[in-house]
Design a protein around this motif. Structure first.
Motif, mmCIF file in Angstrom:
data_model
loop_
_atom_site.group_PDB
_atom_site.id
_atom_site.type_symbol
_atom_site.label_atom_id
_atom_site.label_comp_id
_atom_site.label_asym_id
_atom_site.label_seq_id
_atom_site.Cartn_x
_atom_site.Cartn_y
_atom_site.Cartn_z
ATOM 1 N N ARG A 1 0.697 -1.378 0.069
ATOM 2 C CA ARG A 1 -0.012 -0.002 -0.105
ATOM 3 C C ARG A 1 0.773 1.137 -0.044
ATOM 4 O O ARG A 1 0.482 2.255 0.280
ATOM 5 N N GLY A 2 2.158 1.106 -0.442
ATOM 6 C CA GLY A 2 2.887 2.343 -0.667
ATOM 7 C C GLY A 2 2.304 3.487 -1.310
ATOM 8 O O GLY A 2 2.348 4.655 -1.075
ATOM 9 N N LEU A 3 1.629 2.989 -2.440
ATOM 10 C CA LEU A 3 1.237 4.248 -3.264
ATOM 11 C C LEU A 3 -0.060 4.912 -2.714
ATOM 12 O O LEU A 3 -0.288 6.117 -2.794
ATOM 13 N N GLN A 4 -0.883 4.058 -1.933
ATOM 14 C CA GLN A 4 -1.954 4.771 -1.132
ATOM 15 C C GLN A 4 -1.402 5.652 0.041
ATOM 16 O O GLN A 4 -2.147 6.884 0.090
ATOM 17 N N SER A 5 -0.368 5.307 0.562
ATOM 18 C CA SER A 5 0.103 6.143 1.422
ATOM 19 C C SER A 5 0.768 7.390 1.055
ATOM 20 O O SER A 5 0.563 8.417 1.581
ATOM 21 N N ALA A 6 1.472 7.271 -0.096
ATOM 22 C CA ALA A 6 2.056 8.415 -0.847
ATOM 23 C C ALA A 6 0.826 9.381 -1.299
ATOM 24 O O ALA A 6 0.991 10.671 -0.922
ATOM 25 N N ALA A 7 -0.227 8.939 -1.783
ATOM 26 C CA ALA A 7 -1.117 9.726 -2.244
ATOM 27 C C ALA A 7 -2.041 10.576 -1.002
ATOM 28 O O ALA A 7 -2.338 11.814 -1.245
ATOM 29 N N ALA A 8 -1.847 9.897 0.011
ATOM 30 C CA ALA A 8 -2.638 10.438 1.388
ATOM 31 C C ALA A 8 -1.818 11.598 1.822
ATOM 32 O O ALA A 8 -2.397 12.551 2.447
ATOM 33 N N ARG A 9 -0.232 11.504 1.542
ATOM 34 C CA ARG A 9 0.257 12.490 2.079
ATOM 35 C C ARG A 9 0.678 13.794 1.006
ATOM 36 O O ARG A 9 1.324 14.839 1.136
ATOM 37 N N GLY A 10 0.119 13.706 -0.187
ATOM 38 C CA GLY A 10 0.104 14.741 -1.238
ATOM 39 C C GLY A 10 0.831 14.352 -2.473
ATOM 40 O O GLY A 10 1.334 15.303 -3.168
ATOM 41 N N ALA A 11 1.424 13.157 -2.606
ATOM 42 C CA ALA A 11 2.211 12.816 -3.733
ATOM 43 C C ALA A 11 1.367 12.786 -5.054
ATOM 44 O O ALA A 11 0.115 12.583 -5.035
ATOM 45 N N VAL A 12 1.957 13.279 -6.004
ATOM 46 C CA VAL A 12 1.362 13.345 -7.391
ATOM 47 C C VAL A 12 1.281 11.910 -8.000
ATOM 48 O O VAL A 12 2.051 11.303 -8.079
ATOM 49 N N VAL A 13 -0.080 11.477 -8.356
ATOM 50 C CA VAL A 13 -0.217 10.221 -8.961
ATOM 51 C C VAL A 13 -0.875 10.379 -10.248
ATOM 52 O O VAL A 13 -1.953 10.974 -10.524
ATOM 53 N N PHE A 14 -0.649 9.469 -11.386
ATOM 54 C CA PHE A 14 -0.940 9.747 -12.853
ATOM 55 C C PHE A 14 -1.037 8.621 -13.411
ATOM 56 O O PHE A 14 -0.002 7.726 -13.321
ATOM 57 N N GLY A 15 -2.447 8.300 -14.094
ATOM 58 C CA GLY A 15 -2.779 6.966 -14.450
ATOM 59 C C GLY A 15 -3.290 7.094 -15.769
ATOM 60 O O GLY A 15 -3.974 7.999 -16.218
ATOM 61 N N VAL A 16 -2.935 6.033 -16.686
ATOM 62 C CA VAL A 16 -3.479 6.011 -18.132
ATOM 63 C C VAL A 16 -4.274 4.678 -18.297
ATOM 64 O O VAL A 16 -3.607 3.696 -18.119
ATOM 65 N N CYS A 17 -5.639 4.996 -18.899
ATOM 66 C CA CYS A 17 -6.305 3.627 -19.146
ATOM 67 C C CYS A 17 -6.463 2.715 -18.026
ATOM 68 O O CYS A 17 -7.315 2.903 -17.084
ATOM 69 N N ALA A 18 -5.738 1.468 -17.891
ATOM 70 C CA ALA A 18 -5.920 0.531 -16.859
ATOM 71 C C ALA A 18 -5.503 1.309 -15.524
ATOM 72 O O ALA A 18 -6.116 0.891 -14.419
ATOM 73 N N GLY A 19 -4.647 2.153 -15.704
ATOM 74 C CA GLY A 19 -4.061 3.035 -14.569
ATOM 75 C C GLY A 19 -5.426 3.882 -13.996
ATOM 76 O O GLY A 19 -5.409 3.938 -12.764
ATOM 77 N N LEU A 20 -6.268 4.364 -14.790
ATOM 78 C CA LEU A 20 -7.307 5.098 -14.589
ATOM 79 C C LEU A 20 -8.239 4.241 -13.776
ATOM 80 O O LEU A 20 -8.845 4.691 -12.549
ATOM 81 N N GLN A 21 -8.639 2.915 -14.134
ATOM 82 C CA GLN A 21 -9.561 2.152 -13.774
ATOM 83 C C GLN A 21 -9.091 1.631 -12.642
ATOM 84 O O GLN A 21 -9.959 1.543 -11.487
ATOM 85 N N LEU A 22 -7.945 1.325 -12.291
ATOM 86 C CA LEU A 22 -7.377 0.411 -10.757
ATOM 87 C C LEU A 22 -7.350 1.746 -9.838
ATOM 88 O O LEU A 22 -7.230 1.236 -8.660
ATOM 89 N N LEU A 23 -7.201 2.928 -10.203
ATOM 90 C CA LEU A 23 -6.986 4.016 -9.277
ATOM 91 C C LEU A 23 -8.396 4.469 -8.540
ATOM 92 O O LEU A 23 -8.598 5.002 -7.642
#
Length: 238
Positions: A78-100
């Motif tokens: 869950r590192g990505l979720q923890s990063a987003a919670a503290r304000g890191a930028v996350v960018f997803g494309v296609c499948a990345g959009l759907q799983l986010l």
């Protein structure tokens, strides 16, 4: 940001690597280097945990099986979720959009839990969307139209917790006249290309979020003949 390098994480490029989406990391790194801002790219492959301490995370596209593997892996690590919670930028494309999003359905009729970083639910549509896309970004997300290529079956519905990246001028996008989703500093789209190579202003928007201020313009000819040609291919006439 301090004077230390901007840390860019390429998440599961061995699983989510459709249509050269990994090139988005190269684009971001190069645009920082052109401004004499140090940057590093680190890849995190399937089976490896994603650290929570980076500045910007990128996720690309993939087919159903790859997307399902990636979602399960990222729910466990869950590192990505923890990063987003503290304000890191996350960018997803296609499948990345759907799983986010909150969840996504695959063609076998199974619904899979997403990461919940976007208020977006995706289900398979009746017909695959394939071709050029032109999107007019929403207010505050850019003035220039965005150009990209889509190839997906998903129909994405946004809840109140997310807003679209923009309005579709040509193509399908989410399936309701909009494309993508944005919540805070998490942004995703159906546009391949790589999309940040086609749309330098979108790349600089993400980098501005990382650095805490809009970036100065580069002394380069940003509107290339290729970009103009792709916009025309999508039916945009300026």
């Amino acid at each position: 940001m301090s004077e230390s390098a901007v840390r860019i994480g390429l998440v599961l490029p061995d699983v989510l690597g459709t249509y050269s989406d990994s090139g988005n990391a190269t684009v971001l790194c190069r645009r920082l280097h052109w401004r004499e801002i140090p940057a590093t790219i680190t890849e995190f492959h399937y089976g490896e945990p994603v650290p929570a301490g980076l500045d910007l995370y990128l996720l690309g596209g993939g087919e159903d099986e790859s997307q399902t593997l990636a979602a399960a892996h990222l729910r466990e690590h869950r590192g990505l979720q923890s990063a987003a919670a503290r304000g890191a930028v996350v960018f997803g494309v296609c499948a990345g959009l759907q799983l986010l999003g909150t969840g996504f359905g695959t063609t076998d009729g199974v619904r899979h839990e997403g990461l919940g970083l976007l208020d977006a639910e995706t289900s398979p549509g009746d017909r695959r969307a394939v071709g050029e896309v032109v999107v007019q970004a929403d207010q505050g997300l850019g003035a220039e139209p965005l150009t990209g290529f889509e190839n997906h079956l998903g129909v994405t519905t946004l809840g109140r917790g997310s807003r679209p990246l923009g309005r579709v001028l040509a193509g399908t996008g989410n399936g309701d006249g909009t494309d993508g989703a944005v919540t805070g500093r998490v942004l995703a789209t159906y546009l391949h290309g790589p999309v940040l190579a086609r749309n330098p202003a979108l790349a600089d928007l993400l980098l501005g979020w990382v650095l805490g201020a809009p970036l100065p313009a580069l002394p380069l000819a940003e509107v290339s003949a290729l970009r103009e040609e792709r916009l025309r291919a999508g039916g945009h006439r300026g």
